[in-house]
Design a protein around this motif. Structure first.
Motif, PDB file in Angstrom:
ATOM      1  N   ASN A 181      -9.126  10.924 -28.787  1.00  0.00           N
ATOM      2  CA  ASN A 181      -8.971   9.631 -29.416  1.00  0.00           C
ATOM      3  C   ASN A 181      -8.113   8.757 -28.494  1.00  0.00           C
ATOM      4  OD1 ASN A 181      -8.611   7.446 -31.044  1.00  0.00           O
ATOM      5  ND2 ASN A 181      -7.957   8.601 -32.834  1.00  0.00           N
ATOM      6  N   GLU A 182      -8.723   7.744 -27.915  1.00  0.00           N
ATOM      7  CA  GLU A 182      -8.010   6.883 -26.975  1.00  0.00           C
ATOM      8  C   GLU A 182      -6.940   6.047 -27.667  1.00  0.00           C
ATOM      9  OE1 GLU A 182     -10.541   4.664 -24.407  1.00  0.00           O
ATOM     10  OE2 GLU A 182     -11.764   6.402 -23.926  1.00  0.00           O
ATOM     11  N   GLU A 183      -7.102   5.769 -28.933  1.00  0.00           N
ATOM     12  CA  GLU A 183      -6.100   4.994 -29.662  1.00  0.00           C
ATOM     13  C   GLU A 183      -4.781   5.752 -29.743  1.00  0.00           C
ATOM     14  OE1 GLU A 183      -7.649   3.835 -33.430  1.00  0.00           O
ATOM     15  OE2 GLU A 183      -9.309   2.708 -32.554  1.00  0.00           O
ATOM     16  N   THR A 184      -4.847   7.066 -29.809  1.00  0.00           N
ATOM     17  CA  THR A 184      -3.628   7.871 -29.875  1.00  0.00           C
ATOM     18  C   THR A 184      -2.819   7.709 -28.599  1.00  0.00           C
ATOM     19  OG1 THR A 184      -4.806   9.463 -31.236  1.00  0.00           O
ATOM     20  CG2 THR A 184      -2.738  10.191 -30.276  1.00  0.00           C
ATOM     21  N   VAL A 225      -2.832   5.157 -26.581  1.00  0.00           N
ATOM     22  CA  VAL A 225      -2.278   3.803 -26.597  1.00  0.00           C
ATOM     23  C   VAL A 225      -1.056   3.746 -27.504  1.00  0.00           C
ATOM     24  CG1 VAL A 225      -2.740   1.408 -27.255  1.00  0.00           C
ATOM     25  CG2 VAL A 225      -4.478   2.712 -26.013  1.00  0.00           C
ATOM     26  N   ASP A 226      -1.132   4.398 -28.659  1.00  0.00           N
ATOM     27  CA  ASP A 226       0.006   4.419 -29.581  1.00  0.00           C
ATOM     28  C   ASP A 226       1.207   5.119 -28.956  1.00  0.00           C
ATOM     29  OD1 ASP A 226      -1.436   3.046 -31.486  1.00  0.00           O
ATOM     30  OD2 ASP A 226      -2.045   4.863 -32.585  1.00  0.00           O
ATOM     31  N   VAL A 227       0.964   6.232 -28.276  1.00  0.00           N
ATOM     32  CA  VAL A 227       2.060   6.981 -27.632  1.00  0.00           C
ATOM     33  C   VAL A 227       2.703   6.121 -26.548  1.00  0.00           C
ATOM     34  CG1 VAL A 227       2.590   8.948 -26.144  1.00  0.00           C
ATOM     35  CG2 VAL A 227       1.154   9.267 -28.161  1.00  0.00           C
ATOM     36  N   ASP A 269       2.711   2.875 -26.364  1.00  0.00           N
ATOM     37  CA  ASP A 269       3.397   1.762 -27.020  1.00  0.00           C
ATOM     38  C   ASP A 269       4.785   2.194 -27.498  1.00  0.00           C
ATOM     39  OD1 ASP A 269       3.619  -0.882 -28.129  1.00  0.00           O
ATOM     40  OD2 ASP A 269       3.269   0.030 -30.101  1.00  0.00           O
ATOM     41  N   VAL A 270       4.856   3.325 -28.164  1.00  0.00           N
ATOM     42  CA  VAL A 270       6.150   3.835 -28.662  1.00  0.00           C
ATOM     43  C   VAL A 270       7.060   4.177 -27.494  1.00  0.00           C
ATOM     44  CG1 VAL A 270       7.253   5.755 -29.880  1.00  0.00           C
ATOM     45  CG2 VAL A 270       5.241   4.649 -30.860  1.00  0.00           C
ATOM     46  N   ARG A 286       8.261   0.860 -25.933  1.00  0.00           N
ATOM     47  CA  ARG A 286       9.069   0.061 -26.856  1.00  0.00           C
ATOM     48  C   ARG A 286      10.378   0.755 -27.204  1.00  0.00           C
ATOM     49  NH1 ARG A 286       5.902  -0.067 -31.338  1.00  0.00           N
ATOM     50  NH2 ARG A 286       7.046   1.718 -32.105  1.00  0.00           N
ATOM     51  N   ASP A 287      10.306   2.036 -27.590  1.00  0.00           N
ATOM     52  CA  ASP A 287      11.497   2.757 -28.054  1.00  0.00           C
ATOM     53  C   ASP A 287      12.118   3.642 -26.987  1.00  0.00           C
ATOM     54  OD1 ASP A 287      11.072   1.598 -30.533  1.00  0.00           O
ATOM     55  OD2 ASP A 287       9.872   3.279 -31.251  1.00  0.00           O
TER      56      ASP A 287
END
Length: 121
Positions: A6-9, A11-13, A15-16, A19-20
């Motif tokens: 899942n490529e969205e996963t 991207v989410d990782v 991003d976090v 950002r964090d």
């Protein structure tokens, strides 16, 4: 259940992570025949530059980058001012000579003339 890509996963990782941020710590001991020879303690902080600056990491780097940018901008502005001044001076010089006619002197004709040619002989 089969694993899914899942490529969205990803991207989410990312991003976090940007950002964090994340801090990775690792302790490594290199041993030969169960005799510890080398100990390595690693710590890595991974985050976006904005997050790093918020936490006080890379402050000196950020200050130097900002000073470099300001210096570049000032140098570029000084160069532009110098060009404008030069153009203005050239325009002023051209205005001085606007009403004057151009006079040319042909050196070859003056040399070819003998004193008897001008009627004074």
């Amino acid at each position: 259940m089969r694993p899914q890509k899942n490529e969205e996963t990803l991207v989410d990782v990312l991003d976090v992570l940007l950002r964090d941020g994340a801090v990775l710590r690792a302790d490594v001991i290199v041993s030969v025949a169960e005799i510890p020879l080398v100990g390595i303690k690693l710590t890595a902080a991974i985050a976006g530059m904005e997050t790093m600056n918020e936490y006080g990491l890379f402050e000196q780097w950020d200050i130097e980058r900002r000073q470099t940018a300001v210096t570049r901008r000032q140098h570029r502005q000084a160069g532009q001012r110098e060009k404008r001044t030069r153009r203005h001076q050239e325009r002023e010089q051209n205005r001085e000579f606007e009403g004057l006619d151009e006079i040319t002197v042909d050196d070859d004709q003056d040399r070819d003339r003998s004193p008897s040619d001008d009627g004074s002989a």
